[in-house]
Motif scaffolding. Structure first.
Motif, short mmCIF file in Angstrom:
data_model
loop_
_atom_site.label_atom_id
_atom_site.label_comp_id
_atom_site.label_asym_id
_atom_site.label_seq_id
_atom_site.Cartn_x
_atom_site.Cartn_y
_atom_site.Cartn_z
N ARG A 63 0.84 -1.21 0.00
CA ARG A 63 0.00 0.00 0.00
C ARG A 63 0.87 1.26 0.00
N HIS A 86 -11.84 2.90 -3.94
CA HIS A 86 -12.26 2.36 -2.65
C HIS A 86 -13.78 2.49 -2.48
N ASP A 89 -17.58 -1.02 1.17
CA ASP A 89 -17.12 -2.28 1.77
C ASP A 89 -15.68 -2.17 2.24
N ASP A 90 -14.82 -1.51 1.46
CA ASP A 90 -13.43 -1.30 1.88
C ASP A 90 -13.38 -0.48 3.16
N GLN A 91 -14.25 0.53 3.26
CA GLN A 91 -14.29 1.36 4.46
C GLN A 91 -14.68 0.53 5.67
N GLU A 93 -14.32 -2.69 6.15
CA GLU A 93 -13.22 -3.59 6.50
C GLU A 93 -12.10 -2.84 7.20
N THR A 94 -11.83 -1.62 6.77
CA THR A 94 -10.78 -0.81 7.40
C THR A 94 -11.14 -0.50 8.85
N ARG A 129 -11.49 9.70 -2.95
CA ARG A 129 -12.14 8.39 -3.02
C ARG A 129 -13.63 8.60 -3.31
N LYS A 136 -19.71 -2.14 -2.99
CA LYS A 136 -18.95 -2.77 -4.06
C LYS A 136 -19.87 -3.48 -5.05
N ASN A 156 -7.39 -11.01 -2.21
CA ASN A 156 -8.53 -10.56 -1.41
C ASN A 156 -9.20 -11.70 -0.65
N ARG A 163 -7.21 -8.63 6.42
CA ARG A 163 -8.36 -8.05 5.74
C ARG A 163 -9.20 -9.14 5.08
N ARG A 167 -13.06 -10.08 5.86
CA ARG A 167 -14.02 -10.04 4.76
C ARG A 167 -14.93 -11.28 4.79
#
Length: 314
Positions: A63, A86, A89-91, A93-94, A129, A136, A156, A163, A167
């Motif tokens: 990253r 992004h 869903d990425d948010q 997971e973060t 973003r 997603k 992924n 991560r 997920r």
């Protein structure tokens, strides 16, 4: 990229693909993106992450390399905005990852919708973003409806990475009400509160700073004033003071790692503030800095070098 093509008619745009070189198929996938960009009439660049790859914390290093390469391309082409894909869903997971890591409000605020990309200068390119509030599944459906091909990154679903493990848990968490939408909403609320706290702490730091004889020396804060603040604000003020001195030290010497929140809480809330409130002296070291409470003040200065361990004579 397909959505960007609709804007490219009025805004100059370059598509960049980062080839991390971590999978045998990565070069072929990057070439496929280049082909789609050509079909959409977009200029495309492939940026390769070369050199040795770390055995630990690989995704974190990837990253950092990705953003470094994007910032370099932005400076090279005089671009002032870099957009990533992004999603909501990425948010989510973060936020979960940072919760597992013990983050405070700043970490649980998740990814910002926009920020300075390289962090070196305040006028550097902006990272945006635009899909951070979009699920997603909606983007995947849009690609299918418009005939835009996309690739699913096998990493992924690789259980070696935290991560990917989180997920896999998301559907179970959603059954209990902890949906990606609610996690993203939590991030937005914390980002709002974090911004207010940061502004209040910066103002308090300016009010509590005390001059030094000759205009030089350690950074000193008014002790009673600091001790009178709510714990959350006092903790942030000391954190800002530490960060300001570390920034000056980084310019002239080795870079020190920032203190973890748990360490700062333990020292500031557990030791320094009680000492200031009780009128007792206290000296602690944080991130290469000496924090000394006493005489109605909290002084921050570079910590003295550690003495080498004694050795027994042969």
């Amino acid at each position: 990229m397909g959505c960007a093509a609709d804007l490219a008619r009025t805004i100059p745009m370059i598509v960049a693909t980062i080839d991390h070189g971590l999978r045998p198929a990565s070069a072929e996938e990057a070439a496929g993106v280049a082909g789609l960009a050509a079909r959409l009439g977009l200029t495309h660049r492939i940026l390769a992450w070369t050199g040795p790859k770390p055995a630990a914390r690989l995704q974190e290093a990837a990253r950092a390399a990705r953003y470094r390469l994007l910032a370099g391309l932005a400076r090279e082409t005089d671009a002032d905005l870099v957009l990533t894909g992004h999603t909501l869903d990425d948010q989510a997971e973060t936020v979960l990852m940072r919760l597992c890591a013990g983050s405070g409000p700043a970490g649980l605020a998740g990814m910002a919708p926009s920020r300075v990309l390289d962090g070196l200068t305040p006028d550097g390119p902006t990272l945006g973003r635009p899909f951070l509030g979009v699920p997603k599944a909606r983007l995947v459906a849009t690609c299918g409806a418009r005939g835009w091909p996309f690739v699913r990154d096998p990493s992924n679903a690789d259980p070696r990475f935290g991560r990917a493990r989180l997920r896999r848990l998301m559907p179970r968490l959603a059954e209990e009400g902890l949906t990606p939408e609610r996690l993203a909403r939590l991030a937005g609320r914390l980002r709002r509160d974090e911004a207010a706290l940061a502004q209040a702490a910066a103002s308090a730091l300016g009010d509590l700073r005390r001059p030094q004889p000759g205009g030089e020396g350690p950074l000193t804060l008014d002790g009673p004033g600091l001790a009178a603040l709510p714990d959350a604000l006092a903790l942030r003020v000391v954190g800002l003071a530490v960060a300001s001195l570390r920034g000056e030290a980084d310019q002239g010497g080795p870079r020190a790692y920032p203190p973890r929140l748990e360490q700062l809480e333990r020292i500031v809330l557990g030791e320094l503030l009680p000492a200031l409130r009780g009128g007792k002296p206290c000296r602690r070291t944080v991130a290469g800095l000496l924090l000394a409470a006493g005489g109605g003040r909290l002084a921050l200065s570079p910590a003295p070098p550690r003495r080498p361990p004694a050795t027994d004579p042969a």
